[in-house]
Design a protein around this motif. Sequence first.
Motif, PDB file in Angstrom:
ATOM      1  N   LYS A 142       0.516  -0.965   0.399  1.00 35.30           N
ATOM      2  CA  LYS A 142      -0.045  -0.092  -0.087  1.00 35.30           C
ATOM      3  C   LYS A 142       1.329   1.373  -0.225  1.00 35.30           C
ATOM      4  O   LYS A 142       1.245   1.135   0.824  1.00 35.30           O
ATOM      5  N   GLY A 143       1.042   1.726  -0.962  1.00 32.63           N
ATOM      6  CA  GLY A 143       2.591   3.061  -0.604  1.00 32.63           C
ATOM      7  C   GLY A 143       3.501   2.233  -1.440  1.00 32.63           C
ATOM      8  O   GLY A 143       3.658   1.530  -2.098  1.00 32.63           O
ATOM      9  N   PHE A 144       3.687   2.286  -0.415  1.00 29.23           N
ATOM     10  CA  PHE A 144       5.777   1.908  -0.044  1.00 29.23           C
ATOM     11  C   PHE A 144       6.058   1.233   1.036  1.00 29.23           C
ATOM     12  O   PHE A 144       6.857   0.651   1.480  1.00 29.23           O
ATOM     13  N   GLN A 145       4.486   0.919   1.874  1.00 31.68           N
ATOM     14  CA  GLN A 145       4.345  -0.072   2.423  1.00 31.68           C
ATOM     15  C   GLN A 145       4.163  -1.822   2.359  1.00 31.68           C
ATOM     16  O   GLN A 145       2.521  -1.524   1.661  1.00 31.68           O
ATOM     17  N   PRO A 146       4.603  -2.653   2.768  1.00 31.51           N
ATOM     18  CA  PRO A 146       4.218  -4.251   2.522  1.00 31.51           C
ATOM     19  C   PRO A 146       3.122  -4.420   3.117  1.00 31.51           C
ATOM     20  O   PRO A 146       2.621  -3.530   4.750  1.00 31.51           O
ATOM     21  N   PHE A 147       2.319  -4.987   2.720  1.00 35.02           N
ATOM     22  CA  PHE A 147       0.804  -5.168   3.415  1.00 35.02           C
ATOM     23  C   PHE A 147       2.059  -7.263   4.859  1.00 35.02           C
ATOM     24  O   PHE A 147       2.110  -7.718   3.659  1.00 35.02           O
ATOM     25  N   MET A 148       1.819  -7.225   5.735  1.00 38.36           N
ATOM     26  CA  MET A 148       2.212  -7.838   5.973  1.00 38.36           C
ATOM     27  C   MET A 148       1.157  -9.561   6.082  1.00 38.36           C
ATOM     28  O   MET A 148       1.457 -10.631   6.523  1.00 38.36           O
ATOM     29  N   THR A 149       0.131  -9.274   6.348  1.00 38.25           N
ATOM     30  CA  THR A 149      -0.862 -10.301   6.374  1.00 38.25           C
ATOM     31  C   THR A 149      -1.896 -10.543   4.964  1.00 38.25           C
ATOM     32  O   THR A 149      -2.604 -11.207   5.053  1.00 38.25           O
ATOM     33  N   ALA A 150      -0.373 -10.474   4.162  1.00 40.06           N
ATOM     34  CA  ALA A 150      -0.893 -11.106   2.892  1.00 40.06           C
ATOM     35  C   ALA A 150      -1.045 -12.819   2.564  1.00 40.06           C
ATOM     36  O   ALA A 150      -0.101 -13.330   3.488  1.00 40.06           O
ATOM     37  N   GLU A 151      -2.390 -12.989   2.031  1.00 37.51           N
ATOM     38  CA  GLU A 151      -2.518 -15.370   1.962  1.00 37.51           C
ATOM     39  C   GLU A 151      -1.638 -15.315   0.563  1.00 37.51           C
ATOM     40  O   GLU A 151      -2.362 -14.368  -0.514  1.00 37.51           O
ATOM     41  N   VAL A 152      -1.186 -16.430   0.298  1.00 37.74           N
ATOM     42  CA  VAL A 152      -0.559 -16.905  -0.706  1.00 37.74           C
ATOM     43  C   VAL A 152      -0.807 -18.032  -0.325  1.00 37.74           C
ATOM     44  O   VAL A 152       0.655 -18.725   0.204  1.00 37.74           O
ATOM     45  N   GLU A 153      -1.244 -19.119  -1.704  1.00 42.54           N
ATOM     46  CA  GLU A 153      -0.723 -20.409  -1.499  1.00 42.54           C
ATOM     47  C   GLU A 153      -0.071 -20.648  -2.217  1.00 42.54           C
ATOM     48  O   GLU A 153       0.430 -19.947  -3.042  1.00 42.54           O
ATOM     49  N   GLU A 154       0.003 -21.460  -1.712  1.00 46.61           N
ATOM     50  CA  GLU A 154       0.871 -23.413  -2.015  1.00 46.61           C
ATOM     51  C   GLU A 154       0.369 -23.275  -4.679  1.00 46.61           C
ATOM     52  O   GLU A 154      -0.091 -23.338  -4.995  1.00 46.61           O
ATOM     53  N   PRO A 155       1.913 -23.098  -4.763  1.00 46.59           N
ATOM     54  CA  PRO A 155       1.821 -23.653  -6.043  1.00 46.59           C
ATOM     55  C   PRO A 155       0.386 -24.070  -6.561  1.00 46.59           C
ATOM     56  O   PRO A 155       0.756 -26.005  -5.918  1.00 46.59           O
ATOM     57  N   HIS A 156       0.359 -24.495  -7.970  1.00 49.06           N
ATOM     58  CA  HIS A 156      -0.775 -25.485  -8.271  1.00 49.06           C
ATOM     59  C   HIS A 156      -0.021 -25.799  -9.503  1.00 49.06           C
ATOM     60  O   HIS A 156      -0.036 -24.721 -10.334  1.00 49.06           O
ATOM     61  N   LEU A 157       0.016 -27.189 -10.450  1.00 44.09           N
ATOM     62  CA  LEU A 157       0.571 -27.777 -11.356  1.00 44.09           C
ATOM     63  C   LEU A 157      -0.999 -27.436 -12.183  1.00 44.09           C
ATOM     64  O   LEU A 157      -1.615 -28.172 -11.684  1.00 44.09           O
ATOM     65  N   ASP A 158      -0.780 -27.345 -13.168  1.00 46.50           N
ATOM     66  CA  ASP A 158      -1.656 -27.443 -14.313  1.00 46.50           C
ATOM     67  C   ASP A 158      -1.172 -28.230 -15.186  1.00 46.50           C
ATOM     68  O   ASP A 158      -0.517 -28.467 -16.242  1.00 46.50           O
ATOM     69  N   GLY A 159      -1.545 -29.831 -14.691  1.00 46.11           N
ATOM     70  CA  GLY A 159      -1.664 -31.122 -15.438  1.00 46.11           C
ATOM     71  C   GLY A 159      -1.705 -30.839 -17.471  1.00 46.11           C
ATOM     72  O   GLY A 159      -0.408 -31.398 -17.744  1.00 46.11           O
ATOM     73  N   ALA A 160      -2.736 -29.862 -18.114  1.00 44.34           N
ATOM     74  CA  ALA A 160      -2.600 -30.170 -19.808  1.00 44.34           C
ATOM     75  C   ALA A 160      -1.593 -29.190 -19.926  1.00 44.34           C
ATOM     76  O   ALA A 160      -0.769 -29.923 -21.484  1.00 44.34           O
ATOM     77  N   THR A 161      -0.572 -28.174 -18.777  1.00 44.96           N
ATOM     78  CA  THR A 161      -0.077 -27.310 -19.907  1.00 44.96           C
ATOM     79  C   THR A 161       1.528 -27.576 -18.700  1.00 44.96           C
ATOM     80  O   THR A 161       2.778 -27.247 -19.525  1.00 44.96           O
ATOM     81  N   GLY A 162       1.301 -28.721 -17.419  1.00 46.91           N
ATOM     82  CA  GLY A 162       3.279 -28.287 -17.407  1.00 46.91           C
ATOM     83  C   GLY A 162       2.782 -26.493 -16.611  1.00 46.91           C
ATOM     84  O   GLY A 162       4.280 -27.266 -16.175  1.00 46.91           O
ATOM     85  N   LEU A 163       2.385 -26.194 -16.521  1.00 48.67           N
ATOM     86  CA  LEU A 163       2.274 -24.474 -16.265  1.00 48.67           C
ATOM     87  C   LEU A 163       1.730 -24.572 -14.385  1.00 48.67           C
ATOM     88  O   LEU A 163       0.761 -25.200 -14.502  1.00 48.67           O
ATOM     89  N   TYR A 164       2.490 -23.690 -14.030  1.00 56.18           N
ATOM     90  CA  TYR A 164       1.716 -23.080 -12.192  1.00 56.18           C
ATOM     91  C   TYR A 164       0.856 -22.485 -12.404  1.00 56.18           C
ATOM     92  O   TYR A 164       0.761 -21.426 -13.488  1.00 56.18           O
ATOM     93  N   LEU A 165       0.236 -22.363 -10.853  1.00 56.46           N
ATOM     94  CA  LEU A 165      -0.892 -20.825 -11.401  1.00 56.46           C
ATOM     95  C   LEU A 165      -0.560 -20.650  -9.651  1.00 56.46           C
ATOM     96  O   LEU A 165      -0.282 -21.993  -8.856  1.00 56.46           O
ATOM     97  N   ARG A 166      -0.972 -19.168  -9.412  1.00 53.97           N
ATOM     98  CA  ARG A 166      -0.561 -19.286  -7.635  1.00 53.97           C
ATOM     99  C   ARG A 166      -1.330 -18.097  -7.894  1.00 53.97           C
ATOM    100  O   ARG A 166      -2.233 -16.744  -7.835  1.00 53.97           O
ATOM    101  N   LYS A 167      -2.694 -17.909  -6.114  1.00 58.19           N
ATOM    102  CA  LYS A 167      -3.365 -17.546  -6.097  1.00 58.19           C
ATOM    103  C   LYS A 167      -2.662 -16.367  -4.486  1.00 58.19           C
ATOM    104  O   LYS A 167      -1.794 -16.830  -3.965  1.00 58.19           O
ATOM    105  N   SER A 168      -3.522 -15.404  -5.031  1.00 53.58           N
ATOM    106  CA  SER A 168      -2.976 -14.273  -3.198  1.00 53.58           C
ATOM    107  C   SER A 168      -3.804 -13.561  -3.631  1.00 53.58           C
ATOM    108  O   SER A 168      -4.823 -13.145  -3.907  1.00 53.58           O
ATOM    109  N   GLN A 169      -3.845 -13.268  -1.836  1.00 49.81           N
ATOM    110  CA  GLN A 169      -5.088 -11.867  -1.405  1.00 49.81           C
ATOM    111  C   GLN A 169      -4.526 -11.207  -0.474  1.00 49.81           C
ATOM    112  O   GLN A 169      -4.125 -12.051   0.001  1.00 49.81           O
ATOM    113  N   ILE A 170      -5.190 -10.348  -0.064  1.00 55.15           N
ATOM    114  CA  ILE A 170      -5.165  -9.427   1.002  1.00 55.15           C
ATOM    115  C   ILE A 170      -6.601  -8.981   1.095  1.00 55.15           C
ATOM    116  O   ILE A 170      -7.333  -8.226   0.556  1.00 55.15           O
TER     117      ILE A 170
END
Length: 414
Positions: A345-373
């Motif tokens: 937020k501005g220049f201050q980091p959010f200390m309570t951000a939620e970040v999920e573990e990476p998930h593998l897309d079996g069809a493409t072999g690539l990953y995705l990861r969700k995060s929220q505050i």
Amino acid sequence: ESAIPLLEETNAINVNAEMESHRDGTYSVPCNISIVPDIEKHDGKELCLRIEHKALPNPICQTRMLAVVGIPPKLSAIVAPPKSIHQDSLTLTCPINGFKPRPLTIKWMKIDTNDKEMELVKYDLNKDESQYFFDKYSHTASESSFNDGTITILSVLIFVATVKEDNGARFVCKTEHHATHNEGKQEITVSVKASPVLDAVQSFPEIPYDEESLTLSCRIHSFSPKTLEVQWYKDEDLMVEKPSNSDVTTGPEGLCNCTSQITFTPRKEDIRKAFKCRVSHESLKNHRGVMTPKEATWTLSKLISSPEELKVVCDPDLPEQGRSVTLSCIVKDYYPPECNVRWFKGFQPFMTAEVEEPHLDGATGLYLRKSQIKFIATNEDHNTEIAVEVTHCGKQKRQTYHLNLKGLPRDRKS
């Protein structure tokens, strides 16, 4: 009465004589003699038919000088397999047909590309003995006999062929038939080929980057002759990029080698596709001339892919002061799975951000990861800039979201 001891010893005589009487009281004896002469024992000998009768003061003799001749062998063309491969066993067969008597000498010779002649094997048919001059070679002879007393021999020379020693050399089968003083000869020129060996395909860099240049390389070696064709395929589609092939060099064993490379730009849709170095060479044709190419395969299993453009989503779309606000972001289509997600937020980091573990897309072999505050919106949050920053393989991506609260002017900032 016959007396032919020379032929009786060999049981080679058959005498047929029948007495005939006539009206005048006389007699006659038609006499037929069948013999099977041996050229070694009977040629130049005298055949004598002796007649004894009481009315004769002395026996009567009729003689015939025997001239026994042999039949020389006839050599057919040497038979070889349709393809001679380096370091494989090669069999050369020379049919030696319809001769008699039996004594025969067979010699196998080799004339190299410098016209140097060397004797390989000498075989005495009568003794069934082979004399070898080089350990590399072996010889067998199979014999067939016929009712007319003739003999046919299949003379077989066996050895492991190599390109250096045998390609282009002439192999000669010679015969000496002693009874007829006949010498026979057949020869064949041997063409020895070596099938190419393909090493594993190498990639540079080892783990490629999406949308960056990648070079695949394959070393092709141990083949002869030196002419070959190299093509690169992606799955079963011929690649549009033109390969680069090094000059063909020849090693001390007479075998050739070269390296083929192809450079292209991989993309995410290429993950799990097979890239093939496919080689066509004369040694890979069957006896009908049908080519079966050799190939080395490299599969794009890993591609360093940067995440797609980031997008921040706000829930609710227009947050209110004093109410909960959720900002989320999906980091997708990237590899490898390790990445760092931070919120500011501005220049201050959010200390309570939620970040999920990476998930593998079996069809493409690539990953995705969700995060929220999540936070409770206050008056001070109005018109602030909130950013999400993703660091992946040393590269950063950043996306901002301008937060406006419901009921407050967009240009106001408390």
